[in-house]
Design a protein around this motif. Structure first.
Motif, mmCIF file in Angstrom:
data_model
loop_
_atom_site.group_PDB
_atom_site.id
_atom_site.type_symbol
_atom_site.label_atom_id
_atom_site.label_comp_id
_atom_site.label_asym_id
_atom_site.label_seq_id
_atom_site.Cartn_x
_atom_site.Cartn_y
_atom_site.Cartn_z
ATOM 1 N N LEU A 40 33.586 45.456 39.046
ATOM 2 C CA LEU A 40 34.378 44.605 39.920
ATOM 3 C C LEU A 40 35.075 43.623 38.993
ATOM 4 C CD1 LEU A 40 35.089 43.487 42.789
ATOM 5 C CD2 LEU A 40 33.105 42.008 42.546
ATOM 6 N N SER A 41 36.269 43.990 38.564
ATOM 7 C CA SER A 41 36.981 43.198 37.571
ATOM 8 C C SER A 41 37.424 41.881 38.178
ATOM 9 C CB SER A 41 38.208 43.963 37.091
ATOM 10 O OG SER A 41 38.041 44.313 35.768
ATOM 11 N N THR A 42 37.178 40.794 37.452
ATOM 12 C CA THR A 42 37.385 39.460 37.987
ATOM 13 C C THR A 42 38.381 38.726 37.102
ATOM 14 O OG1 THR A 42 35.066 39.543 38.639
ATOM 15 C CG2 THR A 42 36.139 37.388 38.694
ATOM 16 N N ASN A 43 39.371 38.085 37.730
ATOM 17 C CA ASN A 43 40.382 37.369 36.958
ATOM 18 C C ASN A 43 39.803 36.043 36.464
ATOM 19 O OD1 ASN A 43 42.638 36.260 35.830
ATOM 20 N ND2 ASN A 43 44.018 36.899 37.483
ATOM 21 N N ASN A 44 39.283 36.037 35.226
ATOM 22 C CA ASN A 44 38.593 34.865 34.689
ATOM 23 C C ASN A 44 39.506 33.675 34.423
ATOM 24 O OD1 ASN A 44 35.466 35.362 33.463
ATOM 25 N ND2 ASN A 44 36.577 37.171 34.146
ATOM 26 N N ARG A 45 40.840 33.891 34.533
ATOM 27 C CA ARG A 45 41.774 32.785 34.319
ATOM 28 C C ARG A 45 41.951 31.952 35.569
ATOM 29 N NH1 ARG A 45 44.183 37.210 32.918
ATOM 30 N NH2 ARG A 45 44.546 37.650 30.719
ATOM 31 N N GLU B 3 51.210 47.664 37.354
ATOM 32 C CA GLU B 3 52.139 46.565 37.152
ATOM 33 C C GLU B 3 51.524 45.225 37.577
ATOM 34 O OE1 GLU B 3 56.202 47.085 37.441
ATOM 35 O OE2 GLU B 3 56.546 45.434 38.830
ATOM 36 N N ASP B 4 50.968 45.198 38.808
ATOM 37 C CA ASP B 4 50.435 43.948 39.349
ATOM 38 C C ASP B 4 49.217 43.475 38.567
ATOM 39 O OD1 ASP B 4 52.268 43.991 41.341
ATOM 40 O OD2 ASP B 4 50.832 43.512 42.920
ATOM 41 N N VAL B 5 48.212 44.309 38.544
ATOM 42 C CA VAL B 5 46.927 43.899 38.005
ATOM 43 C C VAL B 5 46.954 43.923 36.482
ATOM 44 C CG1 VAL B 5 44.471 44.453 37.897
ATOM 45 C CG2 VAL B 5 45.728 44.758 40.035
ATOM 46 N N PHE B 6 47.385 45.048 35.947
ATOM 47 C CA PHE B 6 47.207 45.236 34.523
ATOM 48 C C PHE B 6 48.262 44.536 33.673
ATOM 49 C CE2 PHE B 6 46.561 47.230 30.527
ATOM 50 C CZ PHE B 6 45.189 47.210 30.463
ATOM 51 N N ALA B 7 49.522 44.724 34.042
ATOM 52 C CA ALA B 7 50.578 44.137 33.222
ATOM 53 C C ALA B 7 50.807 42.658 33.563
ATOM 54 C CB ALA B 7 51.860 44.933 33.382
ATOM 55 N N LYS C 174 48.813 40.690 35.477
ATOM 56 C CA LYS C 174 47.551 39.951 35.692
ATOM 57 C C LYS C 174 47.601 39.150 36.978
ATOM 58 C CE LYS C 174 47.381 40.019 30.777
ATOM 59 N NZ LYS C 174 48.487 39.886 29.849
ATOM 60 N N ASP C 175 48.286 39.681 37.980
ATOM 61 C CA ASP C 175 48.420 38.995 39.251
ATOM 62 C C ASP C 175 47.391 39.575 40.221
ATOM 63 O OD1 ASP C 175 49.199 37.844 41.606
ATOM 64 O OD2 ASP C 175 50.982 39.095 41.846
ATOM 65 N N PHE C 176 46.163 39.062 40.147
ATOM 66 C CA PHE C 176 45.094 39.578 41.019
ATOM 67 C C PHE C 176 43.927 38.596 41.019
ATOM 68 C CE2 PHE C 176 41.627 41.156 38.192
ATOM 69 C CZ PHE C 176 42.183 40.827 36.969
ATOM 70 N N ASP C 177 43.071 38.713 42.039
ATOM 71 C CA ASP C 177 41.809 37.968 42.038
ATOM 72 C C ASP C 177 40.702 38.898 41.552
ATOM 73 O OD1 ASP C 177 43.151 35.846 43.117
ATOM 74 O OD2 ASP C 177 42.532 36.245 45.185
ATOM 75 N N LEU C 178 40.553 39.998 42.301
ATOM 76 C CA LEU C 178 39.510 40.961 41.984
ATOM 77 C C LEU C 178 40.082 42.369 42.088
ATOM 78 C CD1 LEU C 178 36.775 39.414 44.312
ATOM 79 C CD2 LEU C 178 36.756 39.295 41.826
ATOM 80 N N THR C 179 39.515 43.302 41.330
ATOM 81 C CA THR C 179 39.888 44.701 41.480
ATOM 82 C C THR C 179 38.665 45.544 41.110
ATOM 83 O OG1 THR C 179 41.496 46.417 40.908
ATOM 84 C CG2 THR C 179 40.778 44.975 39.129
ATOM 85 N N ILE C 180 38.711 46.810 41.468
ATOM 86 C CA ILE C 180 37.611 47.695 41.076
ATOM 87 C C ILE C 180 38.214 48.836 40.259
ATOM 88 C CG2 ILE C 180 35.850 49.302 41.894
ATOM 89 C CD1 ILE C 180 35.606 47.519 44.369
ATOM 90 N N ILE C 181 37.645 49.060 39.079
ATOM 91 C CA ILE C 181 38.223 50.070 38.206
ATOM 92 C C ILE C 181 37.154 50.599 37.268
ATOM 93 C CG2 ILE C 181 39.011 48.272 36.589
ATOM 94 C CD1 ILE C 181 40.911 51.508 37.261
ATOM 95 N N PRO D 136 41.377 37.883 24.620
ATOM 96 C CA PRO D 136 41.637 36.962 25.734
ATOM 97 C C PRO D 136 42.902 37.318 26.511
ATOM 98 C CG PRO D 136 42.021 35.890 23.608
ATOM 99 C CD PRO D 136 41.429 37.217 23.315
ATOM 100 N N ASP D 137 43.754 38.179 25.930
ATOM 101 C CA ASP D 137 44.978 38.567 26.640
ATOM 102 C C ASP D 137 44.759 39.771 27.538
ATOM 103 O OD1 ASP D 137 46.447 36.567 25.487
ATOM 104 O OD2 ASP D 137 46.933 37.782 23.713
ATOM 105 N N TYR D 138 43.553 40.334 27.495
ATOM 106 C CA TYR D 138 43.291 41.503 28.340
ATOM 107 C C TYR D 138 43.373 41.080 29.805
ATOM 108 C CZ TYR D 138 41.480 46.210 28.992
ATOM 109 O OH TYR D 138 41.346 47.530 29.308
ATOM 110 N N TYR D 139 43.545 42.057 30.699
ATOM 111 C CA TYR D 139 43.908 41.683 32.069
ATOM 112 C C TYR D 139 42.882 40.799 32.766
ATOM 113 C CZ TYR D 139 40.840 45.166 34.227
ATOM 114 O OH TYR D 139 39.759 45.879 34.648
ATOM 115 N N PHE D 140 41.564 40.951 32.459
ATOM 116 C CA PHE D 140 40.615 40.078 33.155
ATOM 117 C C PHE D 140 40.421 38.732 32.446
ATOM 118 C CE2 PHE D 140 37.814 43.454 31.250
ATOM 119 C CZ PHE D 140 37.262 42.702 30.225
ATOM 120 N N GLY D 141 41.046 38.583 31.270
ATOM 121 C CA GLY D 141 41.194 37.264 30.671
ATOM 122 C C GLY D 141 39.913 36.533 30.299
ATOM 123 N N TYR D 142 38.964 37.215 29.657
ATOM 124 C CA TYR D 142 37.729 36.549 29.236
ATOM 125 C C TYR D 142 37.937 35.989 27.843
ATOM 126 C CZ TYR D 142 32.788 36.079 27.927
ATOM 127 O OH TYR D 142 31.572 35.618 27.506
#
Lengths: 322, 492, 282
Positions: B265-270, B384-388, B390-397, B411-417
């Protein structure tokens, strides 16, 4: 001033309408597709690709030119039969569409033939036995035929004829030049699945048309001359009922060409509908717009033919546009 | 012709037809869900490309076997310098491409120059960034120079992205792939199937199969019927929900194996509120992993508590870090200032595991007061939305790259840790060659990201193949993407 | 039409009753369902019909009866909104064509041609790619498909009326085109529209099912009969019940609507039988 002039005028107006429709449709398709979110290059290269690789692919795909240039190039190309190159498969779009037409056209024709062969006799029989038990039974059958979702019916057909009886394949398509018999067998079940609702509709239209016709004077005259009801329907009714039936057939053909996508999915057939579906998800916009415009041409041309046929059969209609 | 003659002829005809069927079959028809957009594995990320051509049509210098180990491929042996920066490969002789042209060190150099070039469209170009030069020593020897040591270099050479292509045919490989593998491409009926045939002059041991077709069937119900009717002989990955149809059927065998796919459950840490550790911990407590695995994978997924494949020797079982505990989750949310919970969106790509897990997680989160809005997307839009963007809250992948824990150091990866400690540890790990040290480092990273609840760790995807019971030699596990035909044969 | 007339058309009575019953069942789900439909419980999945769950539970342990109620509502709403769009846009166009004639009529006909030329499935695919899949997508696609149908029906019906003496009289009395369309043409084609609306409603319910099957219709956690049928499709050999329930519901609703449409046509005006054509698309 004779009818010839009217006819020519009518033809010119219809043809102008046809051309205008196509041009506007092409514009709508192009604009809609240009608005789509999602980068085709990113789709192909996935989540680990570097931005440089994505940019390189975008250039390769020719996505950098301004919109109006791409539109003119597209329409200009189509006028000389060039639909462009598919962005994902790098093959001429015209070739890809032609491949799919080899499945979709025969499939639609099979479905049409089956629906005519099954639907019309049922409609005639029901009209002859109007109000009797046979009529009711046949019409219940026709109502059910329209009401079953076709992907469900397709699966039931597969379970009976392919999985249990093993008479026919579950789907797939063998190219005609490789084994025409196998190709035909593969089209049988999807053809039936497509034909069921169409046959049901035809049966109902035929019955209604015949019932209307039998109430008209010339049938009464024929019956007064000593013909039985069935004889009268055969001799006069069927021929007169053909006009509404032809209209429905035209509509059905236009629908079948585009509407087979669900059945193609159930029977894993490489038809035009599925081509557009995958092409959109892969953002292969050149392919999508080429295939869509072909569908639009087929639908519009079919309607044109139906209208012209009407005008020839019933010249009164020429005064107004149909 | 008399009736008796007709009968005799018919019987003869039937006998003739029965003849070939009695012999050992050497053909196979494999049902696969997705049709590849192209057949060039060096110009696209789609798994469907590798499924058809990897190790069948194309080969690399080395190949990955079904345990994930590196085996000799087009290179029969190699030596590695002390500093781990120079790899010298001795190539096999007598290798030809399917168009008849000979294979030598120049082809290797061409393939990697093409992969690394400025205008390269290779989807995994970044993996090969350590390569600084490829030198032809002689026609049967080639040398790679690296700018830094890379523990995964050989494995990466065995991937579909690094197969060897010929300068004469490379440009055309998308439509008409020409490689050095045991099977040559015959035809691609678009939308329908790809047909391969055994390549006679193959340099290695000839495979048992003479002909193989990959039939594209996306609908699970349809694929079930095609398997039952014998229209296809097997499939490498079948939807778990319908496996019950084949499990107790003696005509079929079900192969359950592992993949490299960590489903999270990928989480947008930013983004607020996920920047707050307490919120992420609350979400981890709210997840009932067992129910998700049961509901989304019918029990076939393997639970994970961190971002690592459970079958890997470095794996550390951290599934108990945040056990399912609704009360603990509520307490943590209250401590974080979200007494009444909060709302968030969950963007789901078009794969069954994501869509099902999403519904179940939404129901589980509702119990602790987190309201999820499910947004179903196509791949192109998800990318485009999630990966490129980074416009998301949560996703499953599912992250299917092997050994991809390095994404937590970016830190630039899409979930931003962004954690300096993990970044330092990962750098040390990349430069370390000692096995024991590597294991310790990898496990330390696993522990930190699990405690930080960076993402919700759900399960490792299973590979569930369904095959005709008379087939043998299929890969049970999927350490890399592909349906490798070389060992498959009919038993009788 | 009154109750006596209804008595003379028993199939119409049955059809209307059944359709209303299903519609009510769906409406009730807004306030009450036996179980909440979002509540997932994997431990309780695939329960067969029993006293607690009348129709059993689905693959996520949700109550099937509750799902059918809500699914029926979604299917009706999607198809219904599609009809409203069709009538809202198509009928004014059709009437304008007759009232103004000439260039306006030509434009309306070409517009209807263009709309008709885009197959509904393709429209749905395009809209889904633009705005994401969902019920709204299905509503728009079905609505667009309905526009030319209603435009043609309205024009056809109005053409017959426009030649009547009282329309000519109204025109002489100084009534404008818009007023003629609203006061004289529209009221006289209402019955035609009701009949065609019933037919398009049933087609819409089938179309929603088809769109859901290819993933472009209703999206979870919402539900529709089509989505239920799609979810159950791959489980058919293991749990056939799960697809029989939504499948039969669709079949029954569509039959009820079609019988109502045919019956209404006969009851309201026998001469209308050959006007509105049951277009063979869905």
């Amino acid at each position: 001033m004779g009818g010839g002039f009217h006819m020519t005028l009518f033809l010119v107006r219809r043809m102008a309408g046809f051309a205008a429709t196509l041009f506007v449709a092409a514009l709508v398709i192009f604009l809609l597709l240009d608005l789509l979110p999602g980068d085709p290059a990113r789709f192909i290269l996935g989540i680990n690709a570097t931005p440089e690789a994505v940019a390189a692919l975008r250039t390769q795909m020719g996505l950098d030119a301004p919109a109006h240039e791409r539109f003119l190039a597209w329409v200009g190309g189509m006028l000389v039969g060039d639909f462009g190159l598919s962005t994902t498969q790098r093959l001429p779009v015209a070739e890809l569409i032609a491949e799919r037409m080899a499945v979709t056209l025969p499939l639609s024709l099979i479905a049409m033939v089956v629906s005519v062969v099954v639907g019309l006799p049922i409609g005639i029989l029901a009209a002859m036995r109007r109000g009797k038990a046979t009529d009711t039974a046949l019409m219940v059958l026709a109502q059910t035929g329209v009401a079953i979702p076709n992907f469900w019916f397709g699966m039931l057909l597969t379970l009976v004829f392919a999985v249990t009886l093993r008479w026919l394949p579950t789907g797939g398509f063998i190219p005609w030049d490789e084994d025409a018999g196998a190709a035909m067998r593969g089209m049988t079940l999807p053809g039936l699945a497509l034909a069921l609702p169409q046959a049901s509709i035809l049966a109902r239209v035929m019955r209604t048309a015949l019932v209307d016709v039998t109430e008209q004077d010339f049938i009464r005259t024929a019956r007064a001359k000593g013909m039985t009801k069935s004889e009268a329907i055969w001799r006069h009714g069927v021929r007169n009922a053909l006009l509404p039936v032809l209209t429905i057939l035209g509509l059905q053909f236009a629908f079948l060409i585009a509407g087979t996508i669900i059945v193609e999915n159930v029977f894993y057939l490489p038809g035009l509908g599925r081509l557009i579906f995958t092409a959109i998800s892969e953002r292969d916009l050149v392919l999508v717009r080429g295939a869509t415009i072909v569908l639009v041409v087929v639908t519009t041309a079919t309607m044109l033919v139906v209208d012209l046929a009407y005008a020839f059969v019933d010249p009164r209609l020429k005064g107004r546009d149909a | 012709m008399t009736a008796r003659n007709t009968l005799a002829l018919t019987v003869a005809g039937l006998l003739l037809m029965a003849g070939p069927a009695l012999a050992q079959p050497t053909e196979i028809r494999i049902g696969v869900a997705l049709e590849p957009p192209t057949l060039d594995p060096t110009a696209g990320a789609a798994e469907a490309i590798d499924v058809v051509v990897y190790q069948n049509v194309f080969e690399g210098l080395v190949r990955i076997d079904q345990t994930g180990a590196v085996q000799p491929g087009l290179a029969k042996s190699w030596t590695i310098s002390e500093d781990g920066l120079t790899y010298r490969f001795a190539l096999n002789e007598g290798v030809t491409f399917h168009d008849g042209t000979a294979f030598d060190a120049e082809d290797v150099k061409f393939s990697f120059d093409r992969l690394l070039a400025e205008d390269s469209v290779n989807a995994q170009k970044a993996l090969y960034a350590p390569i600084s030069a490829v030198t032809v020593i002689d026609p049967m020897t080639v040398e790679f120079t690296l700018s830094r040591p890379d523990g995964l270099f050989l494995f990466n050479l065995g991937r579909g992205d690094a197969v060897i292509v010929a300068p004469e045919s490379a440009a055309n490989n998308g439509a008409e792939p020409i490689g050095t593998g045991p099977f040559a491409f015959i035809q691609w009926d678009r939308g329908s199937r790809v047909v391969l045939e055994q390549y006679g002059p193959y340099w290695g041991e000839a495979p048992a199969l003479t002909r193989a077709s990959f039939v594209f069937i996306s609908d699970t119900a349809t694929l079930t019927n095609a398997l039952l009717a014998g229209d296809v002989d097997g499939t490498n990955n079948f939807a778990a929900e319908a496996l019950a149809v084949f499990e107790n059927n003696p005509q079929f065998k079900v192969l359950v194996g592992s993949t490299e796919g960590e489903t999270i459950l990928s989480t947008n840490n930013r983004k607020e509120p996920f920047t707050d550790l307490k919120v992420r911990q609350a979400m981890a407590h709210a997840l009932d992993r067992q129910e998700i695995i049961e509901g989304a994978t019918y029990g076939y997924g393997v639970p994970i508590g961190t971002h690592f494949a459970p079958h890997h020797p470095y794996y550390l079982d951290l599934t108990d870090t945040y056990p399912h505990d609704v009360e603990a989750a509520k307490t943590l949310l209250a401590e974080a200032g979200y007494t009444d919970g909060f709302s968030a969106t969950l963007k789901l790509p078009p794969v069954a595991y994501a869509r099902l897990s999403g519904q179940i997680i939404a129901s589980q989160f509702a119990e602790v007061g987190i309201e999820l809005e499910l947004i179903n997307m196509e791949w192109a839009q998800w990318l485009e939305d999630v990966f490129a963007n980074k416009d998301f809250d949560l996703t499953i992948i599912s992250h299917v790259e092997p050994f991809d824990i390095g994404i937590y150091a970016n830190p630039d990866y899409y979930f931003g840790y962004d954690n300096a400690q993990v970044q330092a540890l990962n750098e040390t790990l990349n430069a370390t060659t000692d096995e024991a040290d590597r294991l310790a480092l990898a496990q330390e990273i696993q522990t930190i990201i699990a405690r930080d609840a960076v993402n919700g760790y759900l399960f490792e995807l299973a590979q569930t193949g369904v095959w005709n019971a008379k087939l043998d030699g299929m890969w049970q596990n999927a350490p890399v993407e592909g349906v490798v035909l070389r060992d498959i044969y009919w038993v009788e | 039409m009154n109750w006596q007339q209804l008595g003379r058309h028993p199939s119409l009575a049955i059809g209307l009753m059944a359709a209303t019953l299903f519609a009510l069942l769906g409406l009730v789900s807004l306030w009450w369902t036996p179980f909440p439909i979002e509540q997932i419980s994997i431990a309780r999945r695939f329960l067969g019909p029993a006293t607690e769950h009348w129709l059993g539970t689905d693959h996520l342990g949700r109550d099937m009866f509750s799902l059918v109620m809500r699914g029926t509502l979604t299917s009706f709403v999607v198809a219904g909104l599609g009809v409203i769009i069709g009538i809202g846009v198509g009928v004014p166009l059709g009437l304008a064509a007759v009232a103004w004639g000439g260039m306006v009529e030509w434009l309306v006909l070409r517009l209807s041609d263009i709309t008709f030329a885009f197959p509904a499935v393709i429209v749905a695919i395009l809209i889904a790619a633009l705005f994401g899949p969902g019920e709204i997508n299905a509503v728009i696609a079905i609505g667009i498909f309905n526009i030319p149908v209603f435009a043609r029906v309205a024009r056809g019906g109005a053409l017959a009326i426009a030649t009547q003496d009282y329309v000519a009289a109204a025109r002489l009395a100084g009534l404008g085109n818009a007023a003629i369309a609203a006061r004289h043409l529209l009221p006289n084609i209402m019955s035609l529209l009701i009949v065609q609306g019933t037919i398009q409603l049933s087609l819409g319910i089938l179309a929603e099912a088809g769109l859901s099957y290819i993933g472009l219709g209703t999206q979870p956690p919402a539900t529709s009969l089509g989505l239920m049928l799609r979810d159950a499709q791959s489980l058919f050999l293991i749990h056939p019940w799960l697809s029989v329930v939504p499948g039969l519901t669709i079949v029954l609703i569509v039959i009820a609507l079609n019988i109502s449409g045919d019956g209404l046509r006969d009851a309201i005006d026998p001469r209308l039988r050959h006007e509105g054509l049951n277009h063979g698309a869905g």
